[in-house]
Design an enzyme around this catalytic site. Sequence first.
Site, PDB file in Angstrom:
ATOM      1  NE  ARG A 243      -2.847   0.742  -5.382  1.00 43.50           N
ATOM      2  CZ  ARG A 243      -4.195   0.698  -5.302  1.00 43.50           C
ATOM      3  NH1 ARG A 243      -4.729  -0.032  -4.558  1.00 43.50           N
ATOM      4  NH2 ARG A 243      -4.931   1.747  -6.223  1.00 43.50           N
TER       5      ARG A 243
ATOM      6  CE1 TYR B 196      -4.339  -0.893  -0.078  1.00 41.28           C
ATOM      7  CE2 TYR B 196      -3.498  -2.776   0.983  1.00 41.28           C
ATOM      8  CZ  TYR B 196      -4.415  -2.099   0.354  1.00 41.28           C
ATOM      9  OH  TYR B 196      -5.667  -2.800   0.001  1.00 41.28           O
TER      10      TYR B 196
ATOM     11  CG  HIS C  99     -13.926   0.253  -2.368  1.00 37.88           C
ATOM     12  ND1 HIS C  99     -14.564  -0.547  -1.643  1.00 37.88           N
ATOM     13  CD2 HIS C  99     -14.067   0.373  -3.538  1.00 37.88           C
ATOM     14  CE1 HIS C  99     -15.353  -1.109  -2.667  1.00 37.88           C
ATOM     15  NE2 HIS C  99     -15.003  -0.554  -3.865  1.00 37.88           N
TER      16      HIS C  99
ATOM     17  CD  GLN D  97     -16.412   0.614  -7.733  1.00 40.10           C
ATOM     18  OE1 GLN D  97     -15.801   0.050  -8.327  1.00 40.10           O
ATOM     19  NE2 GLN D  97     -17.797   0.363  -7.885  1.00 40.10           N
ATOM     20  CG  ASN D  98     -10.843   5.178  -8.585  1.00 34.69           C
ATOM     21  OD1 ASN D  98     -11.031   3.913  -8.971  1.00 34.69           O
ATOM     22  ND2 ASN D  98     -11.063   6.202  -9.531  1.00 34.69           N
ATOM     23  CB  VAL D  99      -7.992   3.618  -2.485  1.00 33.90           C
ATOM     24  CG1 VAL D  99      -9.125   2.681  -2.208  1.00 33.90           C
ATOM     25  CG2 VAL D  99      -7.002   3.100  -3.377  1.00 33.90           C
ATOM     26  CG  ASP D 100      -7.014   7.837  -7.380  1.00 37.58           C
ATOM     27  OD1 ASP D 100      -7.752   8.774  -6.995  1.00 37.58           O
ATOM     28  OD2 ASP D 100      -6.954   6.906  -8.169  1.00 37.58           O
TER      29      ASP D 100
ATOM     30  CB  CYS E 235      -8.225   0.577  17.839  1.00 36.53           C
ATOM     31  SG  CYS E 235      -7.437   1.787  17.473  1.00 36.53           S
TER      32      CYS E 235
END
Length: 167
Positions: free
Chosen positions: A72, A69, A121, A103-106, A132
Site C-alpha cells: 500500500r 502495508y 488512524h 481518517q486517511n493514512v496516506d 513497544c
Amino acid sequence: MTGPELAEAGRLLAAARRPVVFTGAGMSAERARADVPGRPDRALAAVRPAGAGDPCRVRADPALVWGWYEARRRGVRRALPNPGHRAVAAIQARLPETGVITQNVDDLHERGGVPAPVRLHGSLFAPRCSACARPAPLPSDLPLPSDLPPPSDPRCRPASRSRRTGR
C-alpha cells in the site's frame, strides 16, 4: 454542487472563524490504491483493507500484514494529490486557522500542500514497533516480496520475545 450551492459554501467558509475540514476514504480513493500493477501479490490478495489492522490477523501472520502495508505504501508513493487535496490546502492557505482532520493514512494531504493534518488512524509513513510502539524505520525500496517481517525497535526485541514466551 451547483453554482449557488458553491457560492453559499464559500460565503459560509469565509464567515467561519475556525473552520475544520474533515476527510475520509473518499478523498483519496481514486489516487491511493494499494495495487501493484502487473504483478499479483500474496499480501494484497489475502488481506482485505478492513481486516489489515485486526490484532488477530497481525498476530497470526505479521509478515503477511506488514507486506500488505508495504505494498500500500508503495502504491501511495506513486499516487499524486488530486484537486480535492489541493482545494483543502488552498482553504487552509487563505484561512490559516483552518484545521484539517483526516481518517486517511496516506500522505496526499501533505503533498497537496497541507503542512500538518491531524491523523485519526496514523500514517503509512510512520510505522511503529508492534512490541513497544516506538517509531520504527521504513524498509528501503528494494523489490517487494509477498511478505516482510514487521518493523521492530532493536532495543525491545529481546524483551518482547521473553514477554510472549515467558522465558
